[in-house]
Motif scaffolding. Structure first.
Motif, PDB file in Angstrom:
ATOM      1  N   ARG A 212     -13.369  -3.742 -17.523  1.00 60.54           N
ATOM      2  CA  ARG A 212     -13.243  -5.187 -17.787  1.00 60.54           C
ATOM      3  C   ARG A 212     -14.125  -5.647 -18.939  1.00 60.54           C
ATOM      4  O   ARG A 212     -14.057  -6.809 -19.344  1.00 60.54           O
ATOM      5  CB  ARG A 212     -13.534  -5.976 -16.504  1.00 60.54           C
ATOM      6  CG  ARG A 212     -14.884  -5.714 -15.870  1.00 60.54           C
ATOM      7  CD  ARG A 212     -14.910  -6.260 -14.448  1.00 60.54           C
ATOM      8  NE  ARG A 212     -16.145  -5.969 -13.736  1.00 60.54           N
ATOM      9  CZ  ARG A 212     -16.374  -4.860 -13.047  1.00 60.54           C
ATOM     10  NH1 ARG A 212     -15.478  -3.884 -13.024  1.00 60.54           N
ATOM     11  NH2 ARG A 212     -17.511  -4.697 -12.390  1.00 60.54           N
TER      12      ARG A 212
ATOM     13  N   GLU B  35     -13.720  -8.691 -10.201  1.00 57.46           N
ATOM     14  CA  GLU B  35     -14.261  -7.341  -9.988  1.00 57.46           C
ATOM     15  C   GLU B  35     -15.781  -7.330 -10.093  1.00 57.46           C
ATOM     16  O   GLU B  35     -16.440  -6.491  -9.492  1.00 57.46           O
ATOM     17  CB  GLU B  35     -13.681  -6.362 -11.022  1.00 57.46           C
ATOM     18  CG  GLU B  35     -12.421  -5.657 -10.554  1.00 57.46           C
ATOM     19  CD  GLU B  35     -12.001  -4.508 -11.466  1.00 57.46           C
ATOM     20  OE1 GLU B  35     -12.606  -4.290 -12.517  1.00 57.46           O
ATOM     21  OE2 GLU B  35     -11.029  -3.828 -11.106  1.00 57.46           O
ATOM     22  N   SER B  36     -16.326  -8.263 -10.880  1.00 57.90           N
ATOM     23  CA  SER B  36     -17.777  -8.248 -11.075  1.00 57.90           C
ATOM     24  C   SER B  36     -18.511  -8.872  -9.895  1.00 57.90           C
ATOM     25  O   SER B  36     -19.586  -8.406  -9.506  1.00 57.90           O
ATOM     26  CB  SER B  36     -18.143  -8.996 -12.367  1.00 57.90           C
ATOM     27  OG  SER B  36     -17.559  -8.354 -13.478  1.00 57.90           O
ATOM     28  N   GLU B  37     -17.938  -9.927  -9.319  1.00 59.05           N
ATOM     29  CA  GLU B  37     -18.696 -10.688  -8.324  1.00 59.05           C
ATOM     30  C   GLU B  37     -18.192 -10.550  -6.896  1.00 59.05           C
ATOM     31  O   GLU B  37     -18.941 -10.843  -5.962  1.00 59.05           O
ATOM     32  CB  GLU B  37     -18.678 -12.173  -8.708  1.00 59.05           C
ATOM     33  CG  GLU B  37     -19.405 -12.454 -10.007  1.00 59.05           C
ATOM     34  CD  GLU B  37     -19.652 -13.934 -10.238  1.00 59.05           C
ATOM     35  OE1 GLU B  37     -20.706 -14.269 -10.787  1.00 59.05           O
ATOM     36  OE2 GLU B  37     -18.794 -14.765  -9.880  1.00 59.05           O
TER      37      GLU B  37
ATOM     38  N   TRP C 231     -18.326 -12.623 -20.995  1.00 59.35           N
ATOM     39  CA  TRP C 231     -19.060 -11.408 -20.590  1.00 59.35           C
ATOM     40  C   TRP C 231     -20.498 -11.747 -20.195  1.00 59.35           C
ATOM     41  O   TRP C 231     -20.995 -11.346 -19.143  1.00 59.35           O
ATOM     42  CB  TRP C 231     -19.130 -10.416 -21.754  1.00 59.35           C
ATOM     43  CG  TRP C 231     -17.928  -9.557 -21.982  1.00 59.35           C
ATOM     44  CD1 TRP C 231     -16.821  -9.434 -21.191  1.00 59.35           C
ATOM     45  CD2 TRP C 231     -17.726  -8.667 -23.100  1.00 59.35           C
ATOM     46  NE1 TRP C 231     -15.948  -8.544 -21.763  1.00 59.35           N
ATOM     47  CE2 TRP C 231     -16.474  -8.059 -22.916  1.00 59.35           C
ATOM     48  CE3 TRP C 231     -18.476  -8.340 -24.235  1.00 59.35           C
ATOM     49  CZ2 TRP C 231     -15.963  -7.120 -23.826  1.00 59.35           C
ATOM     50  CZ3 TRP C 231     -17.973  -7.421 -25.131  1.00 59.35           C
ATOM     51  CH2 TRP C 231     -16.732  -6.814 -24.930  1.00 59.35           C
TER      52      TRP C 231
ATOM     53  N   CYS D 262     -20.814 -13.831 -17.166  1.00 56.53           N
ATOM     54  CA  CYS D 262     -20.464 -13.061 -15.967  1.00 56.53           C
ATOM     55  C   CYS D 262     -21.625 -12.169 -15.525  1.00 56.53           C
ATOM     56  O   CYS D 262     -21.931 -12.077 -14.330  1.00 56.53           O
ATOM     57  CB  CYS D 262     -19.215 -12.220 -16.265  1.00 56.53           C
ATOM     58  SG  CYS D 262     -18.665 -11.259 -14.867  1.00 56.53           S
ATOM     59  N   ALA D 263     -22.264 -11.528 -16.477  1.00 55.72           N
ATOM     60  CA  ALA D 263     -23.386 -10.647 -16.136  1.00 55.72           C
ATOM     61  C   ALA D 263     -24.529 -11.443 -15.502  1.00 55.72           C
ATOM     62  O   ALA D 263     -25.082 -11.061 -14.461  1.00 55.72           O
ATOM     63  CB  ALA D 263     -23.872  -9.924 -17.404  1.00 55.72           C
TER      64      ALA D 263
ATOM     65  N   GLY E  68     -23.461 -12.750 -12.055  1.00 51.05           N
ATOM     66  CA  GLY E  68     -23.482 -11.686 -11.047  1.00 51.05           C
ATOM     67  C   GLY E  68     -24.893 -11.397 -10.550  1.00 51.05           C
ATOM     68  O   GLY E  68     -25.124 -11.220  -9.349  1.00 51.05           O
TER      69      GLY E  68
ATOM     70  N   PRO F 295     -22.928  -6.448 -10.878  1.00 50.91           N
ATOM     71  CA  PRO F 295     -21.708  -6.959 -11.529  1.00 50.91           C
ATOM     72  C   PRO F 295     -20.904  -5.875 -12.243  1.00 50.91           C
ATOM     73  O   PRO F 295     -19.842  -6.174 -12.787  1.00 50.91           O
ATOM     74  CB  PRO F 295     -22.246  -7.970 -12.557  1.00 50.91           C
ATOM     75  CG  PRO F 295     -23.719  -7.964 -12.468  1.00 50.91           C
ATOM     76  CD  PRO F 295     -24.146  -6.805 -11.640  1.00 50.91           C
ATOM     77  N   PHE F 296     -21.391  -4.659 -12.261  1.00 49.71           N
ATOM     78  CA  PHE F 296     -20.770  -3.652 -13.133  1.00 49.71           C
ATOM     79  C   PHE F 296     -20.066  -2.521 -12.388  1.00 49.71           C
ATOM     80  O   PHE F 296     -19.609  -1.568 -13.013  1.00 49.71           O
ATOM     81  CB  PHE F 296     -21.824  -3.108 -14.113  1.00 49.71           C
ATOM     82  CG  PHE F 296     -22.496  -4.215 -14.875  1.00 49.71           C
ATOM     83  CD1 PHE F 296     -21.775  -5.000 -15.763  1.00 49.71           C
ATOM     84  CD2 PHE F 296     -23.838  -4.520 -14.666  1.00 49.71           C
ATOM     85  CE1 PHE F 296     -22.368  -6.053 -16.444  1.00 49.71           C
ATOM     86  CE2 PHE F 296     -24.452  -5.568 -15.340  1.00 49.71           C
ATOM     87  CZ  PHE F 296     -23.714  -6.339 -16.229  1.00 49.71           C
TER      88      PHE F 296
ATOM     89  N   GLN G  72     -17.156  -1.428  -9.078  1.00 49.91           N
ATOM     90  CA  GLN G  72     -15.966  -1.959  -8.395  1.00 49.91           C
ATOM     91  C   GLN G  72     -15.571  -0.995  -7.273  1.00 49.91           C
ATOM     92  O   GLN G  72     -14.462  -0.461  -7.260  1.00 49.91           O
ATOM     93  CB  GLN G  72     -14.792  -2.211  -9.353  1.00 49.91           C
ATOM     94  CG  GLN G  72     -14.307  -1.050 -10.210  1.00 49.91           C
ATOM     95  CD  GLN G  72     -15.215  -0.763 -11.372  1.00 49.91           C
ATOM     96  OE1 GLN G  72     -15.872  -1.654 -11.905  1.00 49.91           O
ATOM     97  NE2 GLN G  72     -15.304   0.493 -11.768  1.00 49.91           N
TER      98      GLN G  72
END
Ligand code: PA5
Length: 443
Positions: free
Chosen positions: A202, A284-286, A395, A398-399, A402, A409-410, A412
């Motif tokens: 992602r 997918e991150s959170e 990005w 999101c990081a 997370g 966050p990285f 899945q």
């Protein structure tokens, strides 16, 4: 920088002292990213990717795109999830959802992103009588959806042009050194491009994963990278003025107040696949450890006629983030009509974008009145440069978001569960016990 975050419509829901209160946590998240000592720190390659990328490969991507545009009528891009969404999102945001119909030259179709025989048959139909190339994208090289589509399409290509020429028309984007696809590509002599080890799916749109299909669409990938590079610099300092951090803080403040859904909304249909890209990025991150905001999306005004009711008056679980595109790629002047037979002359003698903007403003105020907090992400226009800025904005947000949520966050890990069941049910060797147990449950 043509991307700006605005808290203009959040005033009734979040006060400034709440931003100040969360700042120490934002600082800790920032430090973990910069010092690379937080969870998932082996997947931080995206952080400086806009400046620290393989320039030799970048040049090869441009050459390959030029060749494909010259020797092919159709490019089939096979990939799923992170190996698919970013490329399609950027292509459609810039070239339009109907780019294959409205633009001359190369047609680009995305496949390998489902197991639908109907869809794959349609893909086969669009290659009929056409010179085509394939870009197969899979970091692992073993993803069922992509591998299954690719085995069919490779055969189709070989049947059409012979194995030798097919080998010149297949481009593999995969792991640098290992995996089934890498081995196959090396054995067949296919041009290969790399998914870096430290970049997750992602976060991969600015690697060859996204760049090759995007360049094939005729989009300026230098401008795309420049936008991301400028955003990287813009969002590098941790303070209250960092707008990516303001967005990350906003999401978490609202989440802690009981808002469990973020609805990304945009009044531009060409943004539809960017919505999908955003959903994967944040979902997918959170979404792990039984927590996380659920990312949802709408395209307006279309969805005001479906989801609009729920947003206005349904359960108060959501907030909205509106992506406000300031300038449309192409405007349309509305003429007034003699006789005003449809009663719409009050909209006439101006550009349609003005009407779209009034619809957005009216929606913001109505949803605010309905108790929906609204964050704004303003984007000057959907061009390569601003898309680059926007991708990096999301990005970085999101990081940080997370880490504020205290998840990794990285990774899945949850994505594997359905695959195991599918393999077992399909009788993949090694899954015999699981197969029996699952079949018993299905009855
Ligand atoms: O974000 C991810 O890791 C996933 O969405 C993957 O990109 C997706 O499953 C495709 O994986 P692969 O590139 O290995 O085929």
């Amino acid at each position: 920088m043509g991307v700006h975050f605005s808290k203009k419509y959040l005033g009734n829901f979040i006060s400034e002292h709440e931003y100040e209160a969360i700042m120490p946590q934002v600082q800790a998240a920032h430090d973990a990213l910069v010092n690379k000592d937080g969870p998932g720190n082996d997947f931080l390659g995206w952080m400086d990717l806009p400046v620290n990328y393989d320039k030799e490969e970048f040049a090869r991507i441009k050459e390959a795109a030029k060749k494909i545009r010259e020797d092919s009528d159709v490019l089939l891009v096979a990939g799923i999830g992170g190996s698919y969404l970013g490329a399609r999102a950027v292509v459609e945001a810039i070239c339009g959802q109907m780019h294959n119909e409205t633009q001359d030259g190369l047609k680009i179709y995305f496949c390998g992103n489902s197991i639908s025989p109907t869809y794959l048959n349609d893909i086969i139909k669009v290659t009929k009588g056409k010179r085509f190339s394939i870009n197969v994208i899979s970091k692992s090289g073993t993803t069922t959806e992509t591998a299954l589509a690719f085995r069919v399409l490779r055969q189709l290509l070989e049947d059409q042009v012979g194995a030798e020429e097919a080998n010149r028309r297949i481009y593999a984007t995969t792991d640098r050194a290992k995996g089934t696809l890498k081995e196959l590509a090396d054995a067949q002599g296919w041009p290969t491009f790399v998914v870096p080890d430290d970049v997750g799916g992602r976060f991969s749109v600015l690697t060859a994963v996204g760049l090759l299909p995007i360049a094939c669409a005729g989009i300026d990938i230098d401008a795309l990278m420049q936008g991301a590079a400028d955003a990287m610099k813009e969002y590098s300092v941790c303070d209250l003025n960092n707008q990516a951090y303001q967005y990350a803080a906003t999401r978490n403040i609202l989440y802690r107040k009981g808002k469990s859904v973020e609805m990304l909304g945009c009044f531009e249909p060409n943004f539809t696949m960017m919505n999908e890209w955003y959903k994967q990025l944040f979902g997918e991150s959170e979404g792990k450890d039984n927590k996380g905001l659920m990312p949802a999306s709408c395209v307006f005004s279309t969805d005001l006629h479906s989801m609009g009711q729920f947003i206005q008056e349904g359960s108060r679980v959501l907030f909205e983030t509106f992506v406000d595109i300031k300038k449309p790629q192409e405007d349309l002047y509305i003429q007034s009509i003699e006789g005003n037979f449809d009663g719409l002359n009050f909209l006439a003698d101006q550009n349609m974008s003005v009407v779209n903007r009034k619809a957005m403003e009216g929606t913001i105020l109505a949803h605010n009145d309905g108790g929906v907090p609204i964050a704004l992400v303003e984007v000057d226009e959907l061009d390569a440069y601003n898309l680059g800025c926007l991708i990096y904005f999301f990005w970085k947000a999101c990081a940080i978001s997370g880490y504020l949520l205290a998840v990794n966050p990285f990774n899945q890990p949850g994505v594997e569960s359905y695959k195991k069941n599918m393999f077992a049910l399909m009788g993949k060797p090694g899954y015999e016990d699981a197969k029996a147990a699952l079949e018993a449950r299905l009855g």
